[in-house]
Design an enzyme around this catalytic site. Structure first.
Site, short mmCIF file in Angstrom:
data_model
loop_
_atom_site.label_atom_id
_atom_site.label_comp_id
_atom_site.label_asym_id
_atom_site.label_seq_id
_atom_site.Cartn_x
_atom_site.Cartn_y
_atom_site.Cartn_z
N HIS A 71 0.89 -1.18 0.00
CA HIS A 71 0.00 0.00 0.00
C HIS A 71 0.92 1.23 0.00
O HIS A 71 1.24 1.75 1.08
CB HIS A 71 -0.87 0.06 1.25
CG HIS A 71 -1.76 -1.13 1.50
ND1 HIS A 71 -3.11 -1.11 1.24
CD2 HIS A 71 -1.51 -2.37 2.00
CE1 HIS A 71 -3.66 -2.28 1.59
NE2 HIS A 71 -2.70 -3.06 2.06
N GLU B 217 -7.84 -12.02 8.76
CA GLU B 217 -6.59 -11.45 9.26
C GLU B 217 -6.56 -11.35 10.78
O GLU B 217 -5.48 -11.25 11.36
CB GLU B 217 -6.47 -10.05 8.63
CG GLU B 217 -5.31 -9.24 9.07
CD GLU B 217 -5.27 -7.86 8.42
OE1 GLU B 217 -6.27 -7.46 7.77
OE2 GLU B 217 -4.24 -7.20 8.56
O1 MCF Z 1 -3.24 -5.27 5.07
C1 MCF Z 1 -3.29 -4.25 6.03
C2 MCF Z 1 -4.25 -4.67 7.11
N1 MCF Z 1 -5.58 -5.01 6.63
C3 MCF Z 1 -6.38 -4.16 5.93
N2 MCF Z 1 -6.09 -3.07 5.29
C4 MCF Z 1 -4.92 -2.45 5.09
C5 MCF Z 1 -3.64 -2.93 5.43
N3 MCF Z 1 -2.76 -1.99 5.17
C6 MCF Z 1 -3.38 -0.94 4.66
N4 MCF Z 1 -4.71 -1.20 4.59
C7 MCF Z 1 -5.66 -0.22 4.04
C8 MCF Z 1 -6.81 -0.78 3.27
O2 MCF Z 1 -6.47 -1.02 1.93
O3 MCF Z 1 -6.22 0.49 5.12
C9 MCF Z 1 -7.53 0.84 4.84
C10 MCF Z 1 -7.88 0.24 3.48
O4 MCF Z 1 -7.88 1.20 2.50
C11 MCF Z 1 -8.28 0.23 5.97
S1 MCF Z 1 -10.00 0.45 6.02
C12 MCF Z 1 -10.22 2.09 6.60
FE FE Z 2 -2.89 -4.95 3.05
#
Ligand code: MCF
Ligand code: FE
Length: 407
Positions: free
Chosen positions: A67, A213
């Site tokens: 990300h 997760e």
């Molecule tokens: O993989 C990790 C943990 N799980 C979920 N989301 C995210 C992670 N790192 C960044 N994210 C992003 C996700 O794509 O954080 C946001 C999303 O846009 C979380 S939801 C507000």
């Molecule tokens: Fe992620």
């Protein structure tokens, strides 16, 4: 056409062949690979690049889950448990995005390149990473993220998603491949997911999703209880999960999907992912920081696995070498040499096949995505090659993408 010559070539081909004193003849794809003497004799007038003493050639590394938009984060987020982390993301997201920007993401892409990552799967939440991903020399599988659970916003969210997807389609190239991300079973309404996955099936887009997760996600999907119940109740009293875990997986039938994390997935869910031809992206550092538990790789068909760093939102580095070193320590029960080999496959050939790319192995007709690095001193036993390069590599000496020297 040129020739690259080195002490060792880690082909990452189907037999995981290692060639000592080897050479690769290539233009944008690999023409031939073998013993130096054979290649140099056969392609006599071709320029030769010698990778140096104690050198190793291997396919450029592939990080299947990043990300970049969260690249400015260092100490702004709360670690140690999933829901506190998620709350801290929601609270600090704008500040992190503002502090970041193109320069910050470019810097991370350069660092990734210097560490040998020539391909990445980028999860794009907002589209701020678009220009840098189009411009970067690396191959980027660009996953436009779909996220949202309010039934009354479904249409608006889907329109916004489609326009971002079309925008990425306009920039499709050899090094920029549009793809789709469904954020997760707890955050994306199944109607939205279904519509996007219909597009993925029709247009053959690679798909990525976060799956199983945290304990909070497990409890919520199994019974509508746990930490997510309190989290959702703050927005919508009496909220219920949209689907259970197996119903969520059903949505992905006949797609090519990378399921990220899966630390809390049950055996029947992993089996279902396998039957669908799906892959699992393992992000060991992120899992440790968000208290997600250890992915039990010993209970999973190893061929399903790829490796990802996740973003700097849940990691301190986007280097796959750092991630491999962490994985070596995390899975301490396994045979060290076999694990080292597996981690390299997860970061090359298995990642390429998960993302539908023609790279990740040094063999004829594959894209010439090649990195050269060197061991700090002479290797004593060939059996230790994988472990030693994982232990000692921080940056690479050379990187080629589609045969072009990038570093
Ligand atoms: O993989 C990790 C943990 N799980 C979920 N989301 C995210 C992670 N790192 C960044 N994210 C992003 C996700 O794509 O954080 C946001 C999303 O846009 C979380 S939801 C507000
Ligand atoms: Fe992620």
């Amino acid at each position: 056409m040129k020739i690259l010559q080195a002490d060792y070539i880690l082909t990452c081909n189907d037999d995981f062949e290692i060639i000592t004193d080897g050479a690769i003849c290539f233009d944008d794809t690999i023409i031939e690979i073998g013993k130096s003497q054979t290649i140099l004799n056969k392609y006599k007038d071709t320029p030769v690049i010698w990778a140096g003493k104690n050198s190793v050639l291997l396919p450029g590394l592939i990080n299947t889950h990043v990300h970049l938009e969260f690249s400015a984060n260092t100490t702004s987020l709360t670690y140690g448990d999933f829901i506190p982390w998620l709350n801290s993301v929601i609270k600090n997201r704008d500040a992190i995005l503002d502090a970041g920007g193109a320069g910050c993401m470019e810097e991370q892409l350069q660092k990734m390149l210097h560490s040998g990552t020539t391909t990445l799967g980028e999860i794009s939440s907002f589209g701020d990473d678009f220009d840098v991903c189009v411009k970067t020399p690396q191959k980027v599988v660009y996953f436009t993220e779909l996220l949202g659970s309010r039934p009354d916003s479904v249409d608006v969210l889907f329109q916004d998603f489609q326009s971002k997807l079309h925008h990425s389609e306009d920039s499709r190239s050899d090094t920029f491949i549009p793809a789709i991300s469904i954020h997760s079973p707890y955050s994306t309404h199944p109607i939205l997911a279904k519509n996007a996955l219909d597009i993925a099936r029709k247009e053959n887009y690679p798909v990525s999703t976060h799956f199983m997760e945290s304990t909070a996600e497990r409890d919520w999907l199994d019974s509508g209880t746990g930490d997510f119940m309190n989290f959702f109740n703050a927005f919508a009293p009496n909220a219920r999960p949209f689907v259970n875990a197996l119903e969520y997986l059903d949505l992905f039938q006949d797609t090519h999907t990378l399921f990220t994390h899966c630390t809390k997935a049950h055996h029947d869910e992993i089996e279902k992912i396998q039957k669908m031809g799906g892959c699992i992206t393992h992000c060991p550092v992120s899992n440790r920081l968000l208290n997600s538990g250890r992915l039990e790789i010993e209970n999973i068909d190893k061929k399903m696995l790829t490796l990802g760093t996740d973003g700097l939102s849940s990691n301190l580095s986007l280097s796959l070498w750092d991630e491999m070193r962490a994985a070596l320590m995390l899975h301490y029960q396994g045979d060290l040499r076999l694990l080292s080999r597996l981690l390299l496959k997860m970061s090359t050939t298995q990642a390429a096949s998960a993302l539908g790319l023609n790279n990740g192995a040094l063999k004829e007709k594959k894209d010439a995505d090649i990195i050269a690095l060197h061991l700090p001193s002479k290797l004593q036993s060939l059996e230790d090659l994988c472990t030693q390069i994982i232990l000692h590599t921080k940056v690479v000496d050379k990187a080629f993408i589609n045969g072009k020297e990038i570093l």
